[in-house]
Motif scaffolding. Structure first.
Motif, PDB file in Angstrom:
ATOM      1  N   PRO A 244      91.648  27.475 -34.286  1.00 47.65           N
ATOM      2  CA  PRO A 244      91.398  25.995 -34.953  1.00 47.65           C
ATOM      3  C   PRO A 244      92.386  25.287 -36.112  1.00 47.65           C
ATOM      4  O   PRO A 244      91.269  26.460 -37.044  1.00 47.65           O
ATOM      5  N   THR A 245      92.789  24.496 -36.194  1.00 47.33           N
ATOM      6  CA  THR A 245      93.405  24.207 -38.259  1.00 47.33           C
ATOM      7  C   THR A 245      92.905  22.334 -38.065  1.00 47.33           C
ATOM      8  O   THR A 245      92.787  21.893 -36.854  1.00 47.33           O
ATOM      9  N   THR A 246      92.995  22.359 -39.135  1.00 41.61           N
ATOM     10  CA  THR A 246      93.118  20.756 -39.404  1.00 41.61           C
ATOM     11  C   THR A 246      94.196  20.446 -40.549  1.00 41.61           C
ATOM     12  O   THR A 246      95.048  21.990 -40.862  1.00 41.61           O
ATOM     13  N   ASN A 247      93.660  19.125 -40.672  1.00 41.71           N
ATOM     14  CA  ASN A 247      95.803  19.306 -41.341  1.00 41.71           C
ATOM     15  C   ASN A 247      94.816  18.320 -43.066  1.00 41.71           C
ATOM     16  O   ASN A 247      95.736  16.963 -42.400  1.00 41.71           O
ATOM     17  N   PRO A 248      94.100  18.809 -43.643  1.00 43.62           N
ATOM     18  CA  PRO A 248      94.191  18.263 -44.952  1.00 43.62           C
ATOM     19  C   PRO A 248      94.863  17.253 -45.794  1.00 43.62           C
ATOM     20  O   PRO A 248      95.120  16.296 -46.353  1.00 43.62           O
ATOM     21  N   TYR A 249      96.520  18.206 -45.722  1.00 40.87           N
ATOM     22  CA  TYR A 249      97.219  17.656 -46.891  1.00 40.87           C
ATOM     23  C   TYR A 249      98.434  16.655 -45.617  1.00 40.87           C
ATOM     24  O   TYR A 249      99.638  16.723 -46.554  1.00 40.87           O
ATOM     25  N   ASN A 250      98.079  15.964 -44.636  1.00 41.22           N
ATOM     26  CA  ASN A 250      98.978  16.000 -43.925  1.00 41.22           C
ATOM     27  C   ASN A 250     100.752  16.499 -43.850  1.00 41.22           C
ATOM     28  O   ASN A 250     101.408  15.863 -44.024  1.00 41.22           O
ATOM     29  N   VAL A 251     100.190  17.496 -43.885  1.00 43.51           N
ATOM     30  CA  VAL A 251     102.427  18.175 -44.093  1.00 43.51           C
ATOM     31  C   VAL A 251     102.475  18.616 -42.100  1.00 43.51           C
ATOM     32  O   VAL A 251     101.270  17.996 -41.178  1.00 43.51           O
ATOM     33  N   ALA A 252     103.626  18.341 -42.363  1.00 44.26           N
ATOM     34  CA  ALA A 252     104.409  17.921 -41.079  1.00 44.26           C
ATOM     35  C   ALA A 252     104.614  19.523 -40.624  1.00 44.26           C
ATOM     36  O   ALA A 252     105.767  19.942 -41.167  1.00 44.26           O
ATOM     37  N   ILE A 253     104.469  19.594 -39.488  1.00 44.91           N
ATOM     38  CA  ILE A 253     104.598  21.418 -38.829  1.00 44.91           C
ATOM     39  C   ILE A 253     105.724  21.004 -37.532  1.00 44.91           C
ATOM     40  O   ILE A 253     105.568  20.334 -36.783  1.00 44.91           O
ATOM     41  N   LYS A 254     106.474  22.003 -37.659  1.00 42.32           N
ATOM     42  CA  LYS A 254     107.047  22.378 -36.069  1.00 42.32           C
ATOM     43  C   LYS A 254     106.207  23.284 -35.547  1.00 42.32           C
ATOM     44  O   LYS A 254     106.870  24.278 -35.633  1.00 42.32           O
ATOM     45  N   PRO A 255     105.663  22.802 -34.690  1.00 39.10           N
ATOM     46  CA  PRO A 255     104.495  24.021 -33.498  1.00 39.10           C
ATOM     47  C   PRO A 255     106.192  25.214 -32.939  1.00 39.10           C
ATOM     48  O   PRO A 255     107.078  23.898 -32.392  1.00 39.10           O
ATOM     49  N   VAL A 256     105.756  25.829 -32.207  1.00 38.17           N
ATOM     50  CA  VAL A 256     106.534  27.005 -31.702  1.00 38.17           C
ATOM     51  C   VAL A 256     105.439  27.274 -30.451  1.00 38.17           C
ATOM     52  O   VAL A 256     106.050  27.217 -29.693  1.00 38.17           O
ATOM     53  N   LEU A 257     104.621  28.042 -30.542  1.00 42.74           N
ATOM     54  CA  LEU A 257     104.079  28.110 -29.761  1.00 42.74           C
ATOM     55  C   LEU A 257     101.892  27.533 -29.843  1.00 42.74           C
ATOM     56  O   LEU A 257     101.924  27.022 -30.662  1.00 42.74           O
ATOM     57  N   ASN A 258     102.059  27.324 -28.569  1.00 41.36           N
ATOM     58  CA  ASN A 258     100.441  26.296 -28.147  1.00 41.36           C
ATOM     59  C   ASN A 258      99.900  27.534 -27.455  1.00 41.36           C
ATOM     60  O   ASN A 258      99.815  28.075 -27.064  1.00 41.36           O
ATOM     61  N   VAL A 259      98.663  27.204 -27.498  1.00 39.65           N
ATOM     62  CA  VAL A 259      97.554  27.862 -26.614  1.00 39.65           C
ATOM     63  C   VAL A 259      96.678  26.944 -25.733  1.00 39.65           C
ATOM     64  O   VAL A 259      96.537  25.728 -26.388  1.00 39.65           O
ATOM     65  N   ASP A 260      97.097  27.358 -24.442  1.00 43.24           N
ATOM     66  CA  ASP A 260      96.066  26.483 -23.869  1.00 43.24           C
ATOM     67  C   ASP A 260      94.754  26.785 -23.848  1.00 43.24           C
ATOM     68  O   ASP A 260      93.900  27.741 -23.261  1.00 43.24           O
ATOM     69  N   GLU A 261      93.375  25.608 -24.170  1.00 45.83           N
ATOM     70  CA  GLU A 261      92.374  25.508 -23.590  1.00 45.83           C
ATOM     71  C   GLU A 261      91.574  25.828 -23.386  1.00 45.83           C
ATOM     72  O   GLU A 261      90.689  26.181 -23.064  1.00 45.83           O
ATOM     73  N   THR A 262      92.261  24.960 -21.631  1.00 45.14           N
ATOM     74  CA  THR A 262      91.669  25.829 -20.388  1.00 45.14           C
ATOM     75  C   THR A 262      91.747  26.926 -19.918  1.00 45.14           C
ATOM     76  O   THR A 262      90.497  26.751 -19.311  1.00 45.14           O
ATOM     77  N   SER A 263      92.347  27.277 -21.138  1.00 45.42           N
ATOM     78  CA  SER A 263      92.119  28.774 -20.675  1.00 45.42           C
ATOM     79  C   SER A 263      91.534  29.779 -21.189  1.00 45.42           C
ATOM     80  O   SER A 263      91.437  31.590 -20.966  1.00 45.42           O
TER      81      SER A 263
END
Length: 226
Positions: free
Chosen positions: A139-158
């Motif tokens: 799990p991650t947070t974004n303390p510096y408000n960096v804009a990223i472009k996600p490539v893969l996600n994980v389904d937390e229901t899995s």
């Protein structure tokens, strides 16, 4: 490309070294393997990209950090793999911004379903829309408000996102939980994949396809569908 690997998850090193060496031969790019940070004392400009392969960036000296920062500001590129995304909070803010996210609690290894966030990015080519994979899904947070472009996600229901190392608590990130992403930084490109905990991952064809796509893009800026 130069790949830096060190003590964390050391069992992966011989497997990853063989696989990356084969990848370099097969796809005609140069590879320098290093297991000590003194490679950052030299001229990094000779490398199209620098890969932090499960390497804790805090082991770099102030001079080595400055050399790497100068490399990125001159148009260098970086690939950050799994454990290398973790650095103590505020220990090196510039590097945290390069990663683009701060890793929070440390999850336990579980099997879950990874999903595609950007089918037009090379690190997803050849990957199934729903990919059953076992890893530490950071799990991650974004303390510096960096804009990223996600490539893969994980389904937390899995899987169970609250299942973490003792002494910590977690609630999960919800629907948007990226596990791989890219973004520009300074004058270069950065690809991050938080997948790659197990040694055997580095001989897995699906994982290596994912990693190769990220390396290809980071080193060349090519391969994206428009």
């Amino acid at each position: 490309m130069v790949a830096i690997a060190s003590k964390y998850h050391y069992e992966f090193i011989p497997i990853a070294r063989d696989s990356l060496t084969h990848m370099a031969r097969q796809h005609s790019f140069g590879l320098v393997w290093a297991d000590k940070p003194d490679v950052f004392d030299g001229d990094l400009r000779q490398y199209a990209a620098v890969m932090f392969l499960n390497t804790p960036a805090e082991q770099l000296s102030p001079a080595e950090r400055g050399n790497f920062e100068a490399y990125m500001r001159a148009g260098g590129n970086a690939i950050v793999v799994h454990r290398a995304a973790i650095i103590p909070a505020d220990a090196w803010p510039w590097y945290e911004k390069l990663v683009g996210r701060r890793v929070g609690t440390h999850p336990m290894l579980q099997t879950g379903v990874v999903t595609i966030a950007d089918r037009n990015f090379p690190a997803t080519y050849g990957i199934a829309d729903r990919w059953v994979w076992s890893d530490e899904f950071y799990p991650t947070t974004n303390p510096y408000n960096v804009a990223i472009k996600p490539v893969l996600n994980v389904d937390e229901t899995s899987y169970d996102p609250t299942k973490i190392w003792p002494g910590q608590t977690a609630r999960g990130m919800g629907k948007d939980h990226p596990v791989a992403w890219y973004h520009p930084y300074e004058k270069g490109r950065v690809f991050v994949t938080t997948l790659g905990h197990n040694g055997d991952d580095y001989s897995d064809p699906q994982y290596l396809t994912h990693l190769l796509g990220g390396v290809y893009w980071a080193a060349t800026g090519r391969g994206q569908l428009r």
